[in-house]
Design a protein around this motif. Structure first.
Motif, mmCIF file in Angstrom:
data_model
loop_
_atom_site.group_PDB
_atom_site.id
_atom_site.type_symbol
_atom_site.label_atom_id
_atom_site.label_comp_id
_atom_site.label_asym_id
_atom_site.label_seq_id
_atom_site.Cartn_x
_atom_site.Cartn_y
_atom_site.Cartn_z
ATOM 1 N N ALA A 86 0.945 -1.187 -0.024
ATOM 2 C CA ALA A 86 0.090 -0.185 0.258
ATOM 3 C C ALA A 86 0.827 1.356 -0.208
ATOM 4 O O ALA A 86 0.525 2.301 -0.813
ATOM 5 C CB ALA A 86 -0.850 0.089 1.177
ATOM 6 N N THR A 87 1.881 1.157 0.602
ATOM 7 C CA THR A 87 3.048 2.379 0.864
ATOM 8 C C THR A 87 4.269 1.781 0.522
ATOM 9 O O THR A 87 4.619 0.715 1.392
ATOM 10 C CB THR A 87 2.923 3.249 2.436
ATOM 11 O OG1 THR A 87 1.269 3.934 1.811
ATOM 12 C CG2 THR A 87 3.602 4.335 2.047
ATOM 13 N N GLY A 88 5.145 2.281 0.065
ATOM 14 C CA GLY A 88 6.671 1.885 -0.162
ATOM 15 C C GLY A 88 6.513 0.199 -0.760
ATOM 16 O O GLY A 88 5.671 -0.101 -1.155
ATOM 17 N N ALA A 89 7.441 -0.462 -0.167
ATOM 18 C CA ALA A 89 7.418 -1.914 -0.673
ATOM 19 C C ALA A 89 8.524 -2.646 0.225
ATOM 20 O O ALA A 89 9.595 -2.413 0.541
ATOM 21 C CB ALA A 89 8.363 -1.907 -2.134
ATOM 22 N N LEU A 90 8.033 -3.874 0.481
ATOM 23 C CA LEU A 90 8.771 -4.721 1.472
ATOM 24 C C LEU A 90 9.804 -5.456 0.626
ATOM 25 O O LEU A 90 9.696 -5.485 -0.618
ATOM 26 C CB LEU A 90 7.627 -5.911 1.617
ATOM 27 C CG LEU A 90 8.151 -7.039 2.627
ATOM 28 C CD1 LEU A 90 8.312 -6.767 4.103
ATOM 29 C CD2 LEU A 90 6.956 -8.006 2.662
ATOM 30 N N ALA A 91 10.880 -5.312 1.374
ATOM 31 C CA ALA A 91 12.092 -6.110 0.578
ATOM 32 C C ALA A 91 12.429 -7.298 1.462
ATOM 33 O O ALA A 91 12.132 -7.475 2.558
ATOM 34 C CB ALA A 91 13.062 -4.847 0.539
#
Length: 666
Positions: A86-91
């Motif tokens: 939803a916001t940013g990106a999981l890495a």
């Protein structure tokens, strides 16, 4: 209806003072991309560890735990459509590569983290969600009620940085309304002791019966640098059918003084008919509390390992609990500052256990001194010697434990211990002092005293015989010698001899000796009352012996009485009470001294060696009889009375004084 139950990790206000690991470059990040879902490996049973100095397998709870519903919660698969950003990106990154931590647990030990972990990417904030629909048996069982949800993960961060990740699971009904939210808060750098690594987190709650889906949301915040160094691994969402063990805690005592330990007892209760094994928890004590030195840690849990270092702030435990049973872990804790300290769910990180439903509270204060009390024995007036009277005493207040001790100081100065509810010592007559001493955990002492009096039993009423023995100061005495009447042949019938001896001679023979011949003429036995009686033949029917030698004497145990004449000139015939006076009757035999027939009445009121006291006088009648009234003895006292007069001498002797045998009055 929405119900939010947060699993809050307790935050300390100061760091642990440990050195931080120097920052390093982050390499090879992998971010989430759109595409078809890819199922990552399920959370392995060995993936859950603890903050102890050992690594632990996941708990085998008595309740049946289902498979992990979260897809790719362990970051082992490449990121696909299972996590929707939803916001940013999981890495994701590799454990132990490029400065990222390995599968290490802060405080010691490690967990099975596989190859990869998740971190928060490179944006200031990050939010990603995975929505899971319940199907089949899971949907049916949740609808029936009583199913629990276990949300767990290993959450961590980098050195002293404040970057962090948090995890939520929100259960919804078919219309999408929120019913329950489970929350695993981020692990702060303070909790990590400014070290890179992980801490275990778990929250177990009952799923509302109307739930049909759950949204697992991962959020992150970057506070410094260019990457969000909040880490998470082994995200797990499992359904538990049955009743997991419940953790609860209590302080005892609930109030103490600064520096005085209180016992923290943690109870693991297993309601399930199967044993629960491999559970673990850490209890991070409230700020201001610490583990006592010594900790005195104990446990009744099977296969348990307890880590409670003296002076530390975290208690770590792993172990088992038997089926339908409970066990405990107990540790002494102390606080230096006054205040109220709560220890509850927010202080607990648990795997395989339900966290406490209520806080345990410890109040640290400066309480008043302990008190000691002694109840009235409940006896009016003195206590009878030898009586059985229970004592009631106790101690209150102060800092527990309070030692309560009771003693009695006897009249002779001896100090003897007593027990609450036990008998008071009553063997010695006189004043006794009860002392109760209360000593609390601080060493503060309070004493209280109470006295009671033990009275010797009232002496048995003294008989006339007792009075005579006491005043005569001889343990054997003759009371009367009565000569029988003359026979037709000119002699006398048998003579009766009556005497009394000290009661210690009861049952023993007493020798009656006739002084004129120095022969023992009878050996009567002393009765239980001290009396003895004998009848003897007249030893001198013709009165040939010297009148002064016609006497009898009693002998026993080396003691002997005064001699009593066979024929007396003056005899007391009766002594009878009459109101407040006694009537004394006596008879004197002739010949009387002409003009001297005066009678004196003499008494003794004590036996202390004082002489006789004349209290009255009178005259003999022509018949030789006399009647006198004398005052009766006071209650509880006695008198000895005898009469004296003058008679003519016989056998050429001069006139002289003659006396009646003393009589005791009481």
């Amino acid at each position: 209806m929405k119900k939010t139950l947060r699993a809050l990790a307790r935050r300390r206000s100061t760091a642990h003072g440990l050195d931080a690991v120097a920052p390093t470059h982050h390499a090879n990040p992998t971010t989430c991309a759109a595409g078809a879902p890819t199922v990552g490996r399920a959370l392995a049973a060995a993936a859950i560890g603890t903050a102890l100095s050992i690594g632990l397998a996941a708990p085998a709870a008595a309740a049946v735990t289902g498979p992990n519903l979260a897809v790719n919660g362990d970051a082992e698969a490449a990121l696909g459509g299972e996590w929707v950003n939803a916001t940013g990106a999981l890495a994701r990154a590799q454990h132990g590569v490029g400065g990222y931590p390995g599968s290490s647990i802060i405080g010691g030990g490690s967990f099975d983290g596989g190859t990869y972990l998740f971190y928060g990417g490179s944006t200031a904030t990050m939010e990603t969600v995975q929505t899971i629909q319940l199907t089949g048996a899971d949907l049916t069982d949740v609808a029936a009620g009583g199913v629990h949800s276990s949300l767990s993960a290993f959450i961590g961060g980098y050195a002293g940085q404040g970057d962090h990740l948090g995890l939520e699971a929100t259960w919804k009904d078919a219309l999408g309304s929120d019913l329950l939210t489970q929350v695993l808060d981020p692990v702060t750098n303070v909790e990590r002791r400014n070290r890179s690594g992980f801490l275990p987190r778990e929250d177990i709650q009952t799923i509302p019966a109307g739930a049909t889906q759950v949204a697992v949301k991962l959020t992150g915040t970057r506070t410094s640098g260019t990457a969000n160094d909040g880490y998470i691994d082994n995200i797990s969402l499992r359904l538990i059918r049955g009743n997991p063990p419940q953790l609860s805690k209590a302080f005892g005592p609930t109030s103490t003084a600064p520096g005085v330990p209180s016992r923290l007892t943690l109870t693991i209760a297993n309601p399930d008919p199967e044993a629960a094994t491999g559970w673990t928890f850490t209890d991070d004590l409230a700020v201001g509390l610490a583990i006592a030195s010594p900790a005195n840690a104990t446990t009744t849990c099977p296969n348990a390992v307890v880590e409670a270092p003296d002076g530390g702030e975290t208690i770590g435990v792993t172990g088992d609990v038997d089926a339908s049973s409970s066990c405990t872990v107990s540790v002494d804790v102390v606080g230096d500052a006054k205040g109220t300290y709560a220890n509850g769910a927010d202080n607990i990180s648990a795997i395989g256990l339900l966290r406490p439903a209520e806080d345990a509270k410890l109040v640290i204060e400066d309480p008043a001194a302990p008190t000691a009390r002694i109840a009235d024995p409940g006896v009016s007036g003195p206590i009878g010697q030898g009586a059985t009277v229970p004592v009631d005493f106790g101690c209150d207040g102060g800092i527990a434990p309070v030692r309560c001790e009771g003693t009695v100081t006897l009249p002779d100065g001896t100090v003897v211990p007593i027990a609450d509810g036990g008998p008071l010592p009553t063997g010695q007559p006189g004043t006794h002092t009860i002392t109760v001493t209360a000593t609390d955990a601080r060493g503060m002492v309070t004493k209280t005293t109470r006295t009671y009096v033990v009275a010797a039993p009232a002496p048995a009423p003294r008989s006339e015989d007792d009075v005579l023995l006491e005043c005569g100061r001889i343990p054997v005495t003759l009371i009367d010698v009565t000569r029988g009447s003359r026979s037709r042949r000119g002699g006398w019938s048998r003579t009766t001899i009556v005497g009394v001896a000290d009661r210690r001679f009861a049952g023993q023979p007493v020798a009656i000796r006739y002084q004129a011949t120095n022969r023992v003429v009878a050996r009567p036995t002393v009765g239980a009352d001290g009396r003895f009686r004998a009848q003897v033949a007249d030893p001198d029917p013709r009165n040939r012996a010297d009148a002064e030698k016609r006497r009898y004497r009693a002998e026993i145990g080396g003691e002997r009485s005064l001699a009593l004449k066979l024929t007396r000139r003056f005899t007391t015939t009766s002594v009878t009470p009459k109101g407040a006076r006694w009537v004394v009757r006596a008879t004197a035999t002739r010949p009387l001294v002409k003009g001297r027939a005066t009678v004196e009445v003499r008494i003794k009121n004590s036996c202390d060696g004082s002489g006789w006291k004349t209290i009255g006088s009178g005259r003999l009648a022509a018949s030789g009889r006399v009647v006198k009234q004398i005052p009766a003895p006071r209650p509880g006292s006695f008198q000895v009375v005898r009469l004296v007069t003058t008679v003519d001498g016989v056998n050429g002797r001069k006139a002289g004084r003659t006396y009646t045998v003393p009589r005791g009055l009481r």
